[in-house]
Design an enzyme around this catalytic site. Structure first.
Site, PDB file in Angstrom:
ATOM      1  CE  LYS A  53      -6.020  10.559 -86.195  1.00  0.00           C
ATOM      2  NZ  LYS A  53      -6.567  11.133 -84.987  1.00  0.00           N
ATOM      3  CD1 TRP A  65      -6.222  10.797 -79.019  1.00  0.00           C
ATOM      4  CD2 TRP A  65      -6.142  13.030 -79.235  1.00  0.00           C
ATOM      5  NE1 TRP A  65      -5.275  11.113 -79.970  1.00  0.00           N
ATOM      6  CE2 TRP A  65      -5.203  12.456 -80.119  1.00  0.00           C
ATOM      7  CE3 TRP A  65      -6.262  14.421 -79.180  1.00  0.00           C
ATOM      8  CZ2 TRP A  65      -4.385  13.236 -80.960  1.00  0.00           C
ATOM      9  CZ3 TRP A  65      -5.455  15.194 -80.015  1.00  0.00           C
ATOM     10  CH2 TRP A  65      -4.542  14.601 -80.886  1.00  0.00           C
ATOM     11  CG  ASP A  87     -12.555  12.309 -80.211  1.00  0.00           C
ATOM     12  OD1 ASP A  87     -12.691  11.979 -81.401  1.00  0.00           O
ATOM     13  OD2 ASP A  87     -11.506  12.825 -79.757  1.00  0.00           O
TER      14      ASP A  87
HETATM   15  C1  LIG Z   1      -6.371  12.304 -84.099  1.00  0.00           C
HETATM   16  C2  LIG Z   1      -7.323  12.486 -82.986  1.00  0.00           C
HETATM   17  C3  LIG Z   1      -7.710  13.759 -82.541  1.00  0.00           C
HETATM   18  C4  LIG Z   1      -7.133  15.025 -83.100  1.00  0.00           C
HETATM   19  O1  LIG Z   1      -7.506  15.236 -84.414  1.00  0.00           O
HETATM   20  P1  LIG Z   1      -7.100  16.588 -85.176  1.00  0.00           P
HETATM   21  O2  LIG Z   1      -7.813  16.428 -86.487  1.00  0.00           O
HETATM   22  O3  LIG Z   1      -5.610  16.586 -85.323  1.00  0.00           O
HETATM   23  O4  LIG Z   1      -7.607  17.723 -84.385  1.00  0.00           O
HETATM   24  C5  LIG Z   1      -8.632  13.828 -81.520  1.00  0.00           C
HETATM   25  N1  LIG Z   1      -9.165  12.730 -80.973  1.00  0.00           N
HETATM   26  C6  LIG Z   1      -8.814  11.494 -81.373  1.00  0.00           C
HETATM   27  C7  LIG Z   1      -9.437  10.309 -80.715  1.00  0.00           C
HETATM   28  C8  LIG Z   1      -7.891  11.338 -82.395  1.00  0.00           C
HETATM   29  O5  LIG Z   1      -7.549  10.103 -82.802  1.00  0.00           O
END
Ligand SMILES: *Cc1c(COP(=O)(O)O)cnc(C)c1O
Length: 360
Positions: free
Chosen positions: A196, A102, A172
């Site tokens: 999540k 990511w 993030d």
């Molecule tokens: C799932 C995830 C993403 C992507 O999320 P989307 O909503 O599909 O854009 C980005 N960063 C992390 C750490 C993630 O777990």
């Protein structure tokens, strides 16, 4: 009704108490005679839902007053691009500490607009650790330093909020937000998709320090401009109302459970049970350096990959689902977000023991 223990990395489990409340309010929210799905986002009912959700998030994370909280769309992936548009502020580069896929994707998106300097990366070691702070090659003129506080695919998590000095730190937190207390004042910006640890997919949380706003790249569409989103209370256009509402219910639920200190204790207990078992035997293996192991996503391999299918099949029969690992890593992955009960992890460990006894 039969509920399974769902170890999906996302969209993932929601707390049963929240699902029950959603069900109870589905046709008639609070005497309005309408479902939240059917309400005008400009009406007083939804405006009150939106404001309460923001306040509860502020309370949970102890967000200082000089930070805006935005409820956006497009997931964390859209933020990979919105962040440089908003935070470059005339600078020409940003730093990335990469501990998984990511973070690498985030760097790629910034590279479309500026130079994305990889200040440190554990890619050469298959993302099995967070690069040590002393090894980071930070540029004092960078617009921001980006980290991924929890790498969902590789199961690598920052154990602490790092210190990067005066350059704004951007994180993030899609897959570990609300799993433990965070010192928000250390960050210039925190962002997280909801699916999540918060709510259904569709809403994305952005927490941003006010002094970073107002210097957006020329020609950035208004919808992507944090300052404009903030001025319009995240309602320039129709927001993802239902996901925002469920997020609010989850925030209230977490407060009732004792807030983020309580979540941190429970998450340590849950992940400790699984890692403790993995480390006690040699049929299952987790490759991540112990101090960087994620409390949220636990990848593990079996001693023989030919047994993967049988493992998954037996797990499913035992009510333990979505354990297949990410295609880039293989093996298994158990995601243990806030809504996964301790009993789910205990059931998984019991199943793993039984599988070794019968098939290992
Ligand atoms: C799932 C995830 C993403 C992507 O999320 P989307 O909503 O599909 O854009 C980005 N960063 C992390 C750490 C993630 O777990």
């Amino acid at each position: 009704m039969k509920r399974v223990f769902n170890f999906s990395a996302g969209p993932a489990m929601l707390p049963m108490a929240v699902l029950e409340q959603v069900q109870a309010e589905l046709f008639d929210w609070n005497g309005s005679g309408m479902s939240v799905m059917e309400m005008s986002h400009r009406g007083k009912e939804f405006v009150s839902i939106a404001a309460a959700a923001e306040q509860d998030l502020r309370d949970l994370l102890n967000i200082p007053n000089n930070y805006k909280v935005l409820f956006m769309q497009g997931g964390a992936t859209a933020q990979f691009s919105f962040i440089p548009m908003n935070l470059l502020r005339g600078k020409t580069s940003a730093d990335f500490v990469v501990s998984g896929d990511w973070g690498k994707k985030a760097a790629k998106a910034t590279a479309q607009l500026a130079s994305a300097n990889i200040a440190a990366s554990s890619e050469a070691d298959k993302y099995t650790y967070v690069p040590d702070r002393a090894s980071w090659k930070l540029d004092p003129d960078a617009a921001f330093v980006h980290i991924t506080s929890n790498e969902t695919v590789h199961g690598v998590e920052f154990a602490q909020d790092p210190d990067v000095g005066a350059v704004p730190l951007v994180a993030d937190m899609s897959s570990n937000i609300l799993s433990r207390p965070v010192d928000v004042s250390r960050y210039g910006l925190i962002y997280a998709g909801a699916q999540k640890n918060i709510a259904p997919a569709g809403v994305t949380i952005v927490i941003v320090r006010e002094d970073l706003l107002g210097q957006t790249l020329a020609k950035t569409p208004g919808l992507f401009d944090y300052q404009k989103v903030a001025e319009n209370d995240s309602m320039i256009n129709t927001p993802p109302c239902f996901a925002w509402y469920v997020a609010g219910l989850v925030f209230k639920h977490l407060k009732k459970l004792g807030g983020l200190d309580a979540m941190a204790a429970e998450n340590a207990r849950k992940s400790g049970l699984l890692y403790g078992y993995i480390d006690s035997q040699d049929f299952y293996r987790n490759p991540v350096r112990p101090q960087d192991r994620s409390r949220m996503n636990v990848p593990f391999t079996l001693a023989h990959a030919e047994l993967d299918e049988a493992f998954l099949k037996g797990a499913k029969a035992a009510g333990l689902v979505t354990l297949k690992g990410h295609r880039s890593v293989g093996g298994m992955r158990a995601s243990l977000y806030n809504a996964m009960p301790y009993e789910g992890v205990a059931a998984l460990v019991d199943y793993m023991k039984e599988f070794v006894r019968t098939q290992g």
